[in-house]
Write an enzyme that holds these catalytic residues in place. Structure first.
Site, PDB file in Angstrom:
ATOM      1  N   SER A   8       0.840  -1.197   0.000  1.00 32.60           N
ATOM      2  CA  SER A   8       0.000   0.000   0.000  1.00 32.60           C
ATOM      3  C   SER A   8       0.872   1.243   0.000  1.00 32.60           C
ATOM      4  O   SER A   8       1.680   1.445   0.915  1.00 32.60           O
ATOM      5  CB  SER A   8      -0.903   0.014   1.235  1.00 32.60           C
ATOM      6  OG  SER A   8      -1.484   1.296   1.358  1.00 32.60           O
ATOM      7  N   HIS A  31      -1.266  -1.336  -4.214  1.00 38.61           N
ATOM      8  CA  HIS A  31      -2.544  -1.024  -3.578  1.00 38.61           C
ATOM      9  C   HIS A  31      -2.644   0.490  -3.393  1.00 38.61           C
ATOM     10  O   HIS A  31      -1.793   1.111  -2.749  1.00 38.61           O
ATOM     11  CB  HIS A  31      -2.611  -1.757  -2.241  1.00 38.61           C
ATOM     12  CG  HIS A  31      -3.907  -1.621  -1.523  1.00 38.61           C
ATOM     13  ND1 HIS A  31      -4.991  -2.416  -1.804  1.00 38.61           N
ATOM     14  CD2 HIS A  31      -4.293  -0.796  -0.516  1.00 38.61           C
ATOM     15  CE1 HIS A  31      -5.999  -2.099  -0.998  1.00 38.61           C
ATOM     16  NE2 HIS A  31      -5.604  -1.105  -0.208  1.00 38.61           N
ATOM     17  N   ASP A  33      -4.909   3.526  -2.075  1.00 41.03           N
ATOM     18  CA  ASP A  33      -6.001   3.854  -1.161  1.00 41.03           C
ATOM     19  C   ASP A  33      -6.579   5.227  -1.471  1.00 41.03           C
ATOM     20  O   ASP A  33      -5.956   6.251  -1.206  1.00 41.03           O
ATOM     21  CB  ASP A  33      -5.491   3.845   0.283  1.00 41.03           C
ATOM     22  CG  ASP A  33      -5.239   2.443   0.795  1.00 41.03           C
ATOM     23  OD1 ASP A  33      -6.152   1.604   0.718  1.00 41.03           O
ATOM     24  OD2 ASP A  33      -4.115   2.171   1.273  1.00 41.03           O
ATOM     25  N   MET A  35      -9.226   7.943  -0.492  1.00 51.39           N
ATOM     26  CA  MET A  35     -10.069   8.335   0.651  1.00 51.39           C
ATOM     27  C   MET A  35     -10.619   9.736   0.424  1.00 51.39           C
ATOM     28  O   MET A  35      -9.893  10.624  -0.038  1.00 51.39           O
ATOM     29  CB  MET A  35      -9.247   8.339   1.940  1.00 51.39           C
ATOM     30  CG  MET A  35      -8.558   7.018   2.244  1.00 51.39           C
ATOM     31  SD  MET A  35      -7.763   7.091   3.858  1.00 51.39           S
ATOM     32  CE  MET A  35      -6.793   5.577   3.811  1.00 51.39           C
ATOM     33  N   HIS A  64      -8.319   0.710  -4.031  1.00 50.50           N
ATOM     34  CA  HIS A  64      -9.223   0.505  -2.890  1.00 50.50           C
ATOM     35  C   HIS A  64      -9.930   1.818  -2.609  1.00 50.50           C
ATOM     36  O   HIS A  64      -9.331   2.763  -2.100  1.00 50.50           O
ATOM     37  CB  HIS A  64      -8.394   0.040  -1.677  1.00 50.50           C
ATOM     38  CG  HIS A  64      -9.198  -0.128  -0.424  1.00 50.50           C
ATOM     39  ND1 HIS A  64      -8.603  -0.264   0.817  1.00 50.50           N
ATOM     40  CD2 HIS A  64     -10.542  -0.199  -0.195  1.00 50.50           C
ATOM     41  CE1 HIS A  64      -9.550  -0.405   1.740  1.00 50.50           C
ATOM     42  NE2 HIS A  64     -10.726  -0.355   1.152  1.00 50.50           N
ATOM     43  N   MET A  66     -12.162   4.108  -0.616  1.00 48.85           N
ATOM     44  CA  MET A  66     -12.818   4.384   0.661  1.00 48.85           C
ATOM     45  C   MET A  66     -13.527   5.723   0.507  1.00 48.85           C
ATOM     46  O   MET A  66     -13.122   6.749   1.056  1.00 48.85           O
ATOM     47  CB  MET A  66     -11.781   4.392   1.791  1.00 48.85           C
ATOM     48  CG  MET A  66     -11.345   2.991   2.191  1.00 48.85           C
ATOM     49  SD  MET A  66      -9.770   2.971   3.046  1.00 48.85           S
ATOM     50  CE  MET A  66      -8.683   3.081   1.630  1.00 48.85           C
ATOM     51  N   MET A 135     -11.570  -6.089   5.565  1.00 51.78           N
ATOM     52  CA  MET A 135     -10.737  -5.119   6.293  1.00 51.78           C
ATOM     53  C   MET A 135     -10.375  -5.694   7.659  1.00 51.78           C
ATOM     54  O   MET A 135     -11.247  -6.131   8.412  1.00 51.78           O
ATOM     55  CB  MET A 135     -11.476  -3.793   6.486  1.00 51.78           C
ATOM     56  CG  MET A 135     -11.634  -2.940   5.224  1.00 51.78           C
ATOM     57  SD  MET A 135     -10.092  -2.498   4.396  1.00 51.78           S
ATOM     58  CE  MET A 135      -9.240  -1.543   5.665  1.00 51.78           C
ATOM     59  N   GLY A 140      -9.143   3.822   6.959  1.00 51.36           N
ATOM     60  CA  GLY A 140      -8.864   5.251   7.123  1.00 51.36           C
ATOM     61  C   GLY A 140      -7.398   5.571   7.354  1.00 51.36           C
ATOM     62  O   GLY A 140      -6.918   6.592   6.895  1.00 51.36           O
ATOM     63  N   PHE A 141      -6.702   4.681   8.064  1.00 46.76           N
ATOM     64  CA  PHE A 141      -5.322   5.004   8.424  1.00 46.76           C
ATOM     65  C   PHE A 141      -4.421   3.767   8.368  1.00 46.76           C
ATOM     66  O   PHE A 141      -4.884   2.652   8.649  1.00 46.76           O
ATOM     67  CB  PHE A 141      -5.265   5.587   9.844  1.00 46.76           C
ATOM     68  CG  PHE A 141      -6.045   6.868   9.965  1.00 46.76           C
ATOM     69  CD1 PHE A 141      -5.443   8.085   9.645  1.00 46.76           C
ATOM     70  CD2 PHE A 141      -7.375   6.852  10.342  1.00 46.76           C
ATOM     71  CE1 PHE A 141      -6.176   9.271   9.720  1.00 46.76           C
ATOM     72  CE2 PHE A 141      -8.112   8.035  10.423  1.00 46.76           C
ATOM     73  CZ  PHE A 141      -7.509   9.246  10.110  1.00 46.76           C
ATOM     74  N   GLY A 142      -3.164   3.994   8.022  1.00 44.96           N
ATOM     75  CA  GLY A 142      -2.167   2.933   8.093  1.00 44.96           C
ATOM     76  C   GLY A 142      -1.659   2.791   9.516  1.00 44.96           C
ATOM     77  O   GLY A 142      -1.987   3.593  10.392  1.00 44.96           O
ATOM     78  N   GLY A 143      -0.877   1.752   9.743  1.00 44.37           N
ATOM     79  CA  GLY A 143      -0.187   1.590  11.020  1.00 44.37           C
ATOM     80  C   GLY A 143      -1.050   1.142  12.185  1.00 44.37           C
ATOM     81  O   GLY A 143      -0.649   1.276  13.338  1.00 44.37           O
ATOM     82  N   ASP A 173      -6.487  -6.440   4.515  1.00 43.43           N
ATOM     83  CA  ASP A 173      -5.876  -5.111   4.467  1.00 43.43           C
ATOM     84  C   ASP A 173      -5.940  -4.490   5.858  1.00 43.43           C
ATOM     85  O   ASP A 173      -7.034  -4.284   6.388  1.00 43.43           O
ATOM     86  CB  ASP A 173      -6.636  -4.259   3.438  1.00 43.43           C
ATOM     87  CG  ASP A 173      -6.082  -2.857   3.275  1.00 43.43           C
ATOM     88  OD1 ASP A 173      -4.993  -2.567   3.821  1.00 43.43           O
ATOM     89  OD2 ASP A 173      -6.744  -2.050   2.594  1.00 43.43           O
ATOM     90  N   GLY A 174      -4.761  -4.202   6.405  1.00 42.77           N
ATOM     91  CA  GLY A 174      -4.679  -3.516   7.692  1.00 42.77           C
ATOM     92  C   GLY A 174      -3.918  -4.334   8.716  1.00 42.77           C
ATOM     93  O   GLY A 174      -4.342  -5.427   9.078  1.00 42.77           O
ATOM     94  N   GLY A 175      -2.773  -3.787   9.144  1.00 39.23           N
ATOM     95  CA  GLY A 175      -1.984  -4.466  10.179  1.00 39.23           C
ATOM     96  C   GLY A 175      -1.357  -5.767   9.726  1.00 39.23           C
ATOM     97  O   GLY A 175      -0.996  -6.607  10.557  1.00 39.23           O
ATOM     98  N   GLY A 195       1.169  -2.020   4.118  1.00 42.25           N
ATOM     99  CA  GLY A 195       1.741  -0.686   3.964  1.00 42.25           C
ATOM    100  C   GLY A 195       2.991  -0.535   4.808  1.00 42.25           C
ATOM    101  O   GLY A 195       4.121  -0.627   4.323  1.00 42.25           O
ATOM    102  N   SER A 196       2.786  -0.347   6.106  1.00 44.34           N
ATOM    103  CA  SER A 196       3.905  -0.102   7.023  1.00 44.34           C
ATOM    104  C   SER A 196       4.953  -1.206   6.964  1.00 44.34           C
ATOM    105  O   SER A 196       6.152  -0.937   6.974  1.00 44.34           O
ATOM    106  CB  SER A 196       3.396  -0.007   8.465  1.00 44.34           C
ATOM    107  OG  SER A 196       2.252   0.787   8.524  1.00 44.34           O
TER     108      SER A 196
HETATM  109  C1  DX5 Z   1      -6.285   1.533   5.627  1.00 43.34           C
HETATM  110  C2  DX5 Z   1      -5.850   1.224   4.215  1.00 43.34           C
HETATM  111  C3  DX5 Z   1      -4.703   0.298   4.136  1.00 43.34           C
HETATM  112  C4  DX5 Z   1      -3.438   0.796   4.783  1.00 43.34           C
HETATM  113  C5  DX5 Z   1      -2.809  -0.368   5.458  1.00 43.34           C
HETATM  114  O1  DX5 Z   1      -7.536   2.117   5.619  1.00 43.34           O
HETATM  115  O2  DX5 Z   1      -6.915   0.655   3.470  1.00 43.34           O
HETATM  116  O3  DX5 Z   1      -4.463  -0.114   2.798  1.00 43.34           O
HETATM  117  O4  DX5 Z   1      -2.501   1.339   3.889  1.00 43.34           O
HETATM  118  O5  DX5 Z   1      -1.715   0.081   6.184  1.00 43.34           O
HETATM  119  P1  DX5 Z   1      -0.923  -0.872   7.180  1.00 43.34           P
HETATM  120  O6  DX5 Z   1      -0.391  -2.024   6.375  1.00 43.34           O
HETATM  121  O7  DX5 Z   1       0.157   0.017   7.700  1.00 43.34           O
HETATM  122  O8  DX5 Z   1      -1.882  -1.325   8.249  1.00 43.34           O
HETATM  123 ZN    ZN Z   2      -6.461  -0.288   1.540  1.00 42.86          ZN
END
Ligand code: DX5
Ligand code: ZN
Length: 220
Positions: A8, A31, A33, A35, A64, A66, A135, A140-143, A173-175, A195-196
């Site tokens: 991501s 990927h 995102d 938003m 993706h 959102m 999900m 909404g947010f990474g990390g 997707d996420g964590g 992502g992270s």
């Molecule tokens: C969150 C995004 C993800 C995000 C994941 O809403 O849809 O794609 O980038 O980030 P990580 O891998 O850091 O959880």
């Molecule tokens: Zn995503």
């Protein structure tokens, strides 16, 4: 079963995006995102930026969305040439109609569900979709931290996909990290957004390879 790793770019450097796209060229898809600060409380970019990412990316785009009002906006991303366009069922009035339109334009069509959204209503509609995104954090947010309580939805999806003899990709997707990717793979996911854990700490190419190996080890 093949394992796909989709980094991501939410975790990339937006000012050096072309460089950060090159760094993930060993991945399957990028990927992206989108938003709108309405469906989620965060804002990234829209069609103009995604079009430029499409121009310079070494690998195809996994978009993706959102955003609200996907019936109106989703087809435009397919028209830009995205390989797959995934929209949230919570934001669509007619998910099947949107998916059919995306496929007609030539994109793979995906639906996404937030952690609190049940998957049962969609199990009989799976032939309409190419991908389902479960999900594993609130969008909404990474990390954020991976939510293992979402795994029963993947198990239900994997059973339904196999029972119906379909090849619908199951995405998380996420964590997603080396610590959690095995949990999702064991539950039936085969497409992993990270992502992270790709962009932070170490080299993205090495991180992608490590995630791929760990997912493959837990896939059955
Ligand atoms: C969150 C995004 C993800 C995000 C994941 O809403 O849809 O794609 O980038 O980030 P990580 O891998 O850091 O959880
Ligand atoms: Zn995503």
């Amino acid at each position: 079963m093949p394992v796909r790793i989709n980094p991501s770019i939410l975790a990339a450097d937006f000012v050096n995006l072309e460089h950060d796209l090159q760094r993930i060229s060993s991945a399957d898809l990028v990927h992206v995102d989108v938003m709108d600060n309405h469906f989620v409380p965060n804002l990234t970019f829209g069609p103009q930026m995604v079009g430029r990412i499409q121009d310079v990316s070494p690998i195809p785009l996994d978009v993706h969305l959102m955003i609200s009002d996907v019936d109106r906006w989703a087809p435009g991303y397919a028209e830009l040439g995205a390989y797959s366009v995934t929209f949230h069922v919570e934001a669509a009035t007619d998910p099947v109609a949107v998916a059919r339109r995306l496929r007609q334009i030539g994109a793979r069509a995906g639906i996404a569900v937030k952690p609190g959204t049940p998957i049962e209503p969609y199990l009989d509609l799976l032939p309409e979709f190419d991908q389902v995104l479960v999900m594993t954090v609130e969008p909404g947010f990474g990390g954020q931290s991976f939510m293992p309580e979402t795994m029963p939805k993947l198990t239900a999806l994997r059973d339904a996909v196999n029972r119906q003899g379909l090849d619908v990709w199951l995405q998380v997707d996420g964590g997603v990290s080396l610590d959690t990717i095995g949990i999702a793979a064991a539950a039936g996911a085969n497409t992993f957004v990270a992502g992270s854990s790709v962009y932070t700490g170490g080299d993205p190419t090495d991180n992608i390879a490590a995630l791929r190996a760990e997912a493959a080890r837990h896939t059955h």
